[in-house]
Scaffold this motif. Structure first.
Motif, PDB file in Angstrom:
ATOM      1  N   ILE A  15       0.809  -1.060   0.003  1.00 21.54           N
ATOM      2  CA  ILE A  15      -0.126   0.047  -0.042  1.00 21.54           C
ATOM      3  C   ILE A  15       0.782   1.415  -0.129  1.00 21.54           C
ATOM      4  N   SER A  16       1.804   1.178   0.799  1.00 20.14           N
ATOM      5  CA  SER A  16       2.920   2.423   0.688  1.00 20.14           C
ATOM      6  C   SER A  16       3.472   2.650  -0.492  1.00 20.14           C
ATOM      7  N   ARG A  17       3.747   1.487  -1.331  1.00 17.91           N
ATOM      8  CA  ARG A  17       4.555   1.731  -2.744  1.00 17.91           C
ATOM      9  C   ARG A  17       3.375   2.112  -3.583  1.00 17.91           C
ATOM     10  N   VAL A  18       2.309   1.643  -3.460  1.00 18.47           N
ATOM     11  CA  VAL A  18       1.219   2.259  -4.363  1.00 18.47           C
ATOM     12  C   VAL A  18       0.865   3.827  -4.029  1.00 18.47           C
ATOM     13  N   ALA A  19       0.916   4.044  -3.046  1.00 20.36           N
ATOM     14  CA  ALA A  19       0.484   5.567  -2.593  1.00 20.36           C
ATOM     15  C   ALA A  19       1.588   6.452  -3.115  1.00 20.36           C
ATOM     16  N   THR A  20       2.908   5.964  -3.089  1.00 17.57           N
ATOM     17  CA  THR A  20       3.990   6.599  -3.379  1.00 17.57           C
ATOM     18  C   THR A  20       4.116   6.702  -5.067  1.00 17.57           C
ATOM     19  N   ARG A  21       3.716   5.673  -5.742  1.00 16.54           N
ATOM     20  CA  ARG A  21       3.727   5.826  -7.168  1.00 16.54           C
ATOM     21  C   ARG A  21       2.580   6.613  -7.566  1.00 16.54           C
ATOM     22  N   SER A  22       1.241   6.591  -6.972  1.00 18.57           N
ATOM     23  CA  SER A  22       0.220   7.372  -7.343  1.00 18.57           C
ATOM     24  C   SER A  22       0.061   8.762  -6.916  1.00 18.57           C
ATOM     25  N   LYS A  23       0.763   8.826  -5.858  1.00 17.21           N
ATOM     26  CA  LYS A  23       0.908  10.353  -5.373  1.00 17.21           C
ATOM     27  C   LYS A  23      -0.371  10.580  -4.445  1.00 17.21           C
ATOM     28  N   LEU A  24      -1.067   9.382  -3.982  1.00 13.29           N
ATOM     29  CA  LEU A  24      -2.315   9.419  -3.229  1.00 13.29           C
ATOM     30  C   LEU A  24      -2.121   9.369  -1.715  1.00 13.29           C
ATOM     31  N   PRO A  25      -2.772   9.787  -0.914  1.00 14.29           N
ATOM     32  CA  PRO A  25      -2.530   9.420   0.685  1.00 14.29           C
ATOM     33  C   PRO A  25      -2.769   7.806   0.821  1.00 14.29           C
ATOM     34  N   ILE A  26      -2.011   7.630   1.928  1.00 14.10           N
ATOM     35  CA  ILE A  26      -1.991   6.090   2.146  1.00 14.10           C
ATOM     36  C   ILE A  26      -3.432   5.436   2.460  1.00 14.10           C
ATOM     37  N   ARG A  27      -4.153   6.498   3.300  1.00 12.93           N
ATOM     38  CA  ARG A  27      -5.557   6.172   3.822  1.00 12.93           C
ATOM     39  C   ARG A  27      -6.451   5.834   2.506  1.00 12.93           C
ATOM     40  N   VAL A  28      -6.230   6.719   1.531  1.00 12.83           N
ATOM     41  CA  VAL A  28      -7.195   6.496   0.261  1.00 12.83           C
ATOM     42  C   VAL A  28      -6.681   5.307  -0.534  1.00 12.83           C
ATOM     43  N   VAL A  29      -5.374   4.930  -0.651  1.00 17.44           N
ATOM     44  CA  VAL A  29      -4.989   3.819  -1.178  1.00 17.44           C
ATOM     45  C   VAL A  29      -5.631   2.753  -0.296  1.00 17.44           C
ATOM     46  N   ASN A  30      -5.204   2.550   0.921  1.00 20.10           N
ATOM     47  CA  ASN A  30      -5.871   1.640   1.895  1.00 20.10           C
ATOM     48  C   ASN A  30      -7.433   1.147   1.549  1.00 20.10           C
ATOM     49  N   GLU A  34      -8.790  -2.227   0.242  1.00 20.63           N
ATOM     50  CA  GLU A  34     -10.078  -3.003   0.695  1.00 20.63           C
ATOM     51  C   GLU A  34     -11.283  -3.277  -0.159  1.00 20.63           C
ATOM     52  N   SER A  35     -11.794  -2.101  -0.698  1.00 26.11           N
ATOM     53  CA  SER A  35     -12.716  -2.233  -1.872  1.00 26.11           C
ATOM     54  C   SER A  35     -12.639  -3.180  -2.934  1.00 26.11           C
ATOM     55  N   LEU A  36     -11.347  -3.321  -3.448  1.00 24.70           N
ATOM     56  CA  LEU A  36     -11.063  -3.981  -4.566  1.00 24.70           C
ATOM     57  C   LEU A  36     -10.991  -5.460  -4.211  1.00 24.70           C
ATOM     58  N   LEU A  37     -10.515  -5.821  -3.034  1.00 28.72           N
ATOM     59  CA  LEU A  37     -10.706  -7.273  -2.359  1.00 28.72           C
ATOM     60  C   LEU A  37     -12.007  -7.402  -1.973  1.00 28.72           C
ATOM     61  N   GLU A  39     -14.815  -6.681  -3.554  1.00 26.97           N
ATOM     62  CA  GLU A  39     -15.496  -6.689  -4.601  1.00 26.97           C
ATOM     63  C   GLU A  39     -15.032  -7.989  -5.491  1.00 26.97           C
ATOM     64  N   LEU A  40     -13.650  -8.067  -5.322  1.00 25.85           N
ATOM     65  CA  LEU A  40     -13.281  -9.579  -5.988  1.00 25.85           C
ATOM     66  C   LEU A  40     -13.698 -10.749  -5.305  1.00 25.85           C
ATOM     67  N   THR A  41     -13.720 -10.641  -4.007  1.00 20.76           N
ATOM     68  CA  THR A  41     -14.160 -11.714  -3.405  1.00 20.76           C
ATOM     69  C   THR A  41     -15.658 -12.171  -3.660  1.00 20.76           C
ATOM     70  N   GLY A  42     -16.418 -11.012  -3.452  1.00 21.46           N
ATOM     71  CA  GLY A  42     -18.147 -11.210  -3.904  1.00 21.46           C
ATOM     72  C   GLY A  42     -18.094 -11.547  -4.980  1.00 21.46           C
ATOM     73  N   ALA A  43     -17.536 -11.354  -6.347  1.00 16.51           N
ATOM     74  CA  ALA A  43     -17.762 -11.547  -7.593  1.00 16.51           C
ATOM     75  C   ALA A  43     -17.442 -13.089  -7.676  1.00 16.51           C
ATOM     76  N   VAL A  44     -16.239 -13.594  -7.311  1.00 15.45           N
ATOM     77  CA  VAL A  44     -15.802 -14.803  -7.424  1.00 15.45           C
ATOM     78  C   VAL A  44     -16.542 -15.712  -6.472  1.00 15.45           C
ATOM     79  N   SER A  45     -17.037 -15.270  -5.210  1.00 12.74           N
ATOM     80  CA  SER A  45     -17.647 -16.306  -4.507  1.00 12.74           C
ATOM     81  C   SER A  45     -19.278 -16.401  -4.948  1.00 12.74           C
TER      82      SER A  45
END
Length: 104
Positions: A15-30, A34-37, A39-45
């Motif tokens: 998450i820290s690496r993504v925040a640095t690369r995207s120049k977004l706050p760690i809180r937003v990236v986190n 969590e939302s991506l995971l 959604e992925l879990t819900g769709a696959v299950s």
């Protein structure tokens, strides 16, 4: 005989690496992580395959239970998450070209 450990990136570092690369706050990236995971879990299950172009496909694979040779309990039916990387992603992993670097 000495075994070599594969380098690992934990959730916090990722998450820290993504925040640095995207120049977004760690809180937003986190929150996005969590939302991506979720959604992925819900769709696959729910039986859907999730296809992320140029990355790969996530899908569920159902397994039948089986008898255990030793012991008293048997293994019941179960489901596992499978991932199949796209051919373009596999090419990038091969180290060909500048876009193969994980810290580009």
């Amino acid at each position: 005989m000495e075994t070599m450990k594969t380098p690992r990136v934990n959730k916090r570092e990722f998450i820290s690496r993504v925040a640095t690369r995207s120049k977004l706050p760690i809180r937003v990236v986190n929150e996005v992580y969590e939302s991506l995971l979720d959604e992925l879990t819900g769709a696959v299950s729910g039986g859907e395959a999730v296809v992320l172009t140029s990355f790969g496909r996530f899908y569920r694979q159902d397994h039948k239970g089986h008898k255990v040779r030793f012991g008293k309990t048997n293994v019941g039916d179960y489901v596992v998450l499978k991932f199949s990387a796209s051919s373009s992603f596999n090419r990038r992993l091969g180290g060909h070209g500048d876009d193969a670097s994980p810290r580009a």
